[in-house]
Write an enzyme that holds these catalytic residues in place. Structure first.
Site, PDB file in Angstrom:
ATOM      1  N   TYR A 295       3.664  18.548  11.083  1.00  0.00           N
ATOM      2  CA  TYR A 295       4.728  17.573  11.394  1.00  0.00           C
ATOM      3  C   TYR A 295       6.114  18.197  11.407  1.00  0.00           C
ATOM      4  O   TYR A 295       7.112  17.456  11.316  1.00  0.00           O
ATOM      5  CB  TYR A 295       4.757  16.442  10.352  1.00  0.00           C
TER       6      TYR A 295
ATOM      7  N   GLU B 135       0.841  -1.209   0.000  1.00  0.00           N
ATOM      8  CA  GLU B 135       0.000   0.000   0.000  1.00  0.00           C
ATOM      9  C   GLU B 135       0.876   1.259   0.000  1.00  0.00           C
ATOM     10  O   GLU B 135       0.797   2.074   0.920  1.00  0.00           O
ATOM     11  CB  GLU B 135      -0.895   0.012   1.249  1.00  0.00           C
TER      12      GLU B 135
ATOM     13  N   GLY C  54       2.081   4.971  -0.615  1.00  0.00           N
ATOM     14  CA  GLY C  54       1.453   6.250  -0.922  1.00  0.00           C
ATOM     15  C   GLY C  54       2.520   7.265  -1.282  1.00  0.00           C
ATOM     16  O   GLY C  54       2.774   7.578  -2.441  1.00  0.00           O
ATOM     17  N   ARG C  55       3.234   7.729  -0.228  1.00  0.00           N
ATOM     18  CA  ARG C  55       4.243   8.773  -0.382  1.00  0.00           C
ATOM     19  C   ARG C  55       5.310   8.435  -1.443  1.00  0.00           C
ATOM     20  O   ARG C  55       5.736   9.279  -2.208  1.00  0.00           O
ATOM     21  CB  ARG C  55       4.926   8.968   0.976  1.00  0.00           C
TER      22      ARG C  55
ATOM     23  N   TYR D 224       0.218  13.955   0.434  1.00  0.00           N
ATOM     24  CA  TYR D 224      -0.293  14.615   1.640  1.00  0.00           C
ATOM     25  C   TYR D 224      -0.191  16.144   1.534  1.00  0.00           C
ATOM     26  O   TYR D 224      -0.010  16.826   2.536  1.00  0.00           O
ATOM     27  CB  TYR D 224       0.427  14.099   2.887  1.00  0.00           C
TER      28      TYR D 224
ATOM     29  N   CYS E  16      -3.693  33.812   9.505  1.00  0.00           N
ATOM     30  CA  CYS E  16      -3.512  34.521  10.771  1.00  0.00           C
ATOM     31  C   CYS E  16      -3.135  33.572  11.907  1.00  0.00           C
ATOM     32  O   CYS E  16      -3.878  33.419  12.889  1.00  0.00           O
ATOM     33  CB  CYS E  16      -4.792  35.255  11.111  1.00  0.00           C
TER      34      CYS E  16
HETATM   35  N1  LLP Z   1      -1.660   2.033   4.384  1.00  0.00           N
HETATM   36  C1  LLP Z   1      -2.223   2.519   5.494  1.00  0.00           C
HETATM   37  C2  LLP Z   1      -3.135   1.664   6.260  1.00  0.00           C
HETATM   38  C3  LLP Z   1      -1.904   3.820   5.934  1.00  0.00           C
HETATM   39  O1  LLP Z   1      -2.450   4.281   7.055  1.00  0.00           O
HETATM   40  C4  LLP Z   1      -1.012   4.623   5.182  1.00  0.00           C
HETATM   41  C5  LLP Z   1      -0.674   5.978   5.617  1.00  0.00           C
HETATM   42  C6  LLP Z   1      -0.478   4.074   3.996  1.00  0.00           C
HETATM   43  C7  LLP Z   1      -0.811   2.783   3.629  1.00  0.00           C
HETATM   44  C8  LLP Z   1       0.466   4.845   3.120  1.00  0.00           C
HETATM   45  O2  LLP Z   1       1.643   5.161   3.776  1.00  0.00           O
HETATM   46  P1  LLP Z   1       2.861   5.829   2.977  1.00  0.00           P
HETATM   47  O3  LLP Z   1       3.358   4.823   1.985  1.00  0.00           O
HETATM   48  O4  LLP Z   1       2.348   7.048   2.295  1.00  0.00           O
HETATM   49  O5  LLP Z   1       3.851   6.138   4.019  1.00  0.00           O
HETATM   50  N2  LLP Z   1       0.032  12.856   6.421  1.00  0.00           N
HETATM   51  C9  LLP Z   1       1.294  12.277   6.826  1.00  0.00           C
HETATM   52  C10 LLP Z   1       1.378  10.790   6.520  1.00  0.00           C
HETATM   53  C11 LLP Z   1       0.242  10.010   7.105  1.00  0.00           C
HETATM   54  C12 LLP Z   1       0.281   8.532   6.751  1.00  0.00           C
HETATM   55  C13 LLP Z   1      -0.987   7.877   7.100  1.00  0.00           C
HETATM   56  N3  LLP Z   1      -1.104   6.510   6.683  1.00  0.00           N
HETATM   57  C14 LLP Z   1       2.433  13.049   6.170  1.00  0.00           C
HETATM   58  O6  LLP Z   1       2.171  14.016   5.460  1.00  0.00           O
HETATM   59  O7  LLP Z   1       3.602  12.738   6.409  1.00  0.00           O
END
Ligand code: LLP
Length: 421
Positions: A318, A275, A277-278, A375, A346
């Site tokens: 963060y 999964e 994302g980033r 994000y 503000c």
């Molecule tokens: N799977 C689940 C169940 C998750 O909760 C997340 C991210 C991912 C996959 C994807 O994770 P990644 O590969 O993107 O690390 N807003 C924060 C990051 C929050 C991540 C939440 N869960 C930021 O801007 O750093």
């Protein structure tokens, strides 16, 4: 290969000058590179060549349907955490059978929609959730495919707010309850156990926590099979970090991650689900902004830009670092000035960075904040009644708006004066 780089004295996204986008779309806006999305997805997916694997892109990182459709074309599935994200993934053409549904608080309505669509698996996070899912599936006279998200109590993640795999975090079934949870699931008529799921955190900078989690889950899978359960899939979540340009972390490259997963799961006889994302979207986007004012403070200079914390929340939430560069190439000899880069909101928290050395900038000049494809837009709000930031997707020499900037009238349209006024 950077797809946001200087050419002929100014920064381009692929073959489109960012200045041109700023002139036509206005600032602030996010700009994404199709080539970067494609490269990241392909590098990640190719590192699992030869094993049974599904890459379910984590929609929360960047959920624009233009992005999801770009990834769908490459074969991506989706990890969704709400009915809204489910609808986005389906709208973008991601097949239901490639969609996994995560999250600690799924509602009965969301479960119904996901069962109706025929998704691959629900990652269930508690017994109360399991019972509701069983009930909804019974009403629909179907079986809900499930994996439990187990909490392996492994420390990982770039910031306290994005660490998820420790026992004090709200996520997953407590490690010591896992076998009981599977036994309970097996006793329910409308639940079908298909696998195990973990997600230990985000912006993870080394392989050790993944190795630990995989070993623990491998162990659990053996015990579950010995207990008579059929475990076909192992979802290892997302979390691989990316470089943000400040040298604070050097994450392992995806092929090393892939090799590690292959090595540790070789004998598990499972389909692997990922999964990310980033890792897919983070460095595929920039936030394009314009300097409004250069303000002299008592002991510092403020660069007041037209983007704000509502457009990019990561620094405020963060303490995140984003590399900042002017759109006009600074050339070889330039004056460096130390700035606090701030937005118009503000709140003192509306600060993108403090005491950053940058080429001298003037009002009206453009700058980019790098690594904001994940994000960024997805966490944007309309705080201070600032319209939701638009998104632009570039492909080679073309670009299109994939999310429009709402007008103030669009925003006010959803609000009502109460009848007693
Ligand atoms: N799977 C689940 C169940 C998750 O909760 C997340 C991210 C991912 C996959 C994807 O994770 P990644 O590969 O993107 O690390 N807003 C924060 C990051 C929050 C991540 C939440 N869960 C930021 O801007 O750093």
């Amino acid at each position: 290969m950077r797809h946001f780089d200087y050419k002929d004295g100014e920064m381009f996204a692929e073959d489109v000058a960012l200045r041109e986008i700023a002139e036509n779309v206005g600032t602030p806006c996010y700009v994404y590179s199709t080539a970067t999305f494609e490269r990241h997805y392909n590098v990640f997916a190719n590192s699992f060549k030869g094993i049974d694997a599904l890459v379910a892109y984590s929609v929360k990182a960047n959920s624009n349907i233009g992005i999801l459709a770009t990834l769908a074309k490459l074969g991506a599935g989706a990890d969704v955490v709400s009915g809204g994200e489910l609808q986005r993934a389906l709208t973008a053409g991601i097949p239901a059978k490639k969609i996994v549904f995560s999250g600690v608080g799924k509602t009965a309505d969301e479960m119904r929609a996901a069962l109706m669509a025929g998704i691959r698996v629900f990652n269930v996070e508690s017994l109360p959730e399991l019972y509701v899912l069983n009930g909804v599936a019974a009403e629909m006279d179907v079986k809900a495919p499930i994996a439990f998200r187990v909490n392996p109590d492994v420390t990982a993640g770039g910031h306290e707010k994005i660490s998820t795999g420790k026992k004090e975090n709200k996520f997953g079934i407590a490690w010591s309850h896992a076998e009981r949870a599977y036994a309970e699931a097996a006793s329910l008529d409308n639940i079908e156990i298909v696998g195990v799921d973990v997600h230990i955190g985000s912006q993870i900078d080394n392989l050790a926590p993944f190795e630990k989690a995989i070993a623990k889950v491998g162990d659990l899978i053996s015990r579950l099979r010995a207990n008579g359960h059929t475990i076909r899939s192992f979802d290892i979540g997302g979390g691989l970090g990316i470089p943000y340009g400040d040298n604070s972390i050097t994450p392992p490259p995806p092929d090393q991650y892939g090799a590690m997963v292959k090595r540790l799961t070789a004998d598990m006889n499972v389909e692997m689900i990922f999964e990310p994302g980033r890792m897919i979207s983070g460095n595929a986007g920039i936030l394009l902004s314009k300097v409004l004012y250069v303000k002299e403070g008592e002991d510092r200079k403020f660069l007041i830009v037209d983007a704000a914390m509502n457009d990019l929340l990561r620094p405020a939430l963060y303490d995140a670092y984003h590399e900042i560069e002017p759109v006009k190439a600074p050339g070889n000899a330039y004056d460096e000035v130390t700035y606090d880069v701030v937005g118009p909101i503000c709140e003192s928290g509306d600060t993108f960075t403090k005491a950053r050395d940058l080429p001298e900038m003037k009002a009206g000049e453009l700058l980019v904040m790098h690594s904001t494809g994940a994000y960024g837009a997805a966490q944007a709000s309309q705080y201070n009644t600032r319209p939701l930031v638009p998104e632009v997707l570039v492909k080679n020499g073309s670009y299109e708006i994939i999310r429009e900037r709402p007008t103030i009238a669009d925003i006010l349209k959803t609000e009502r004066l109460p009848s007693w006024l």
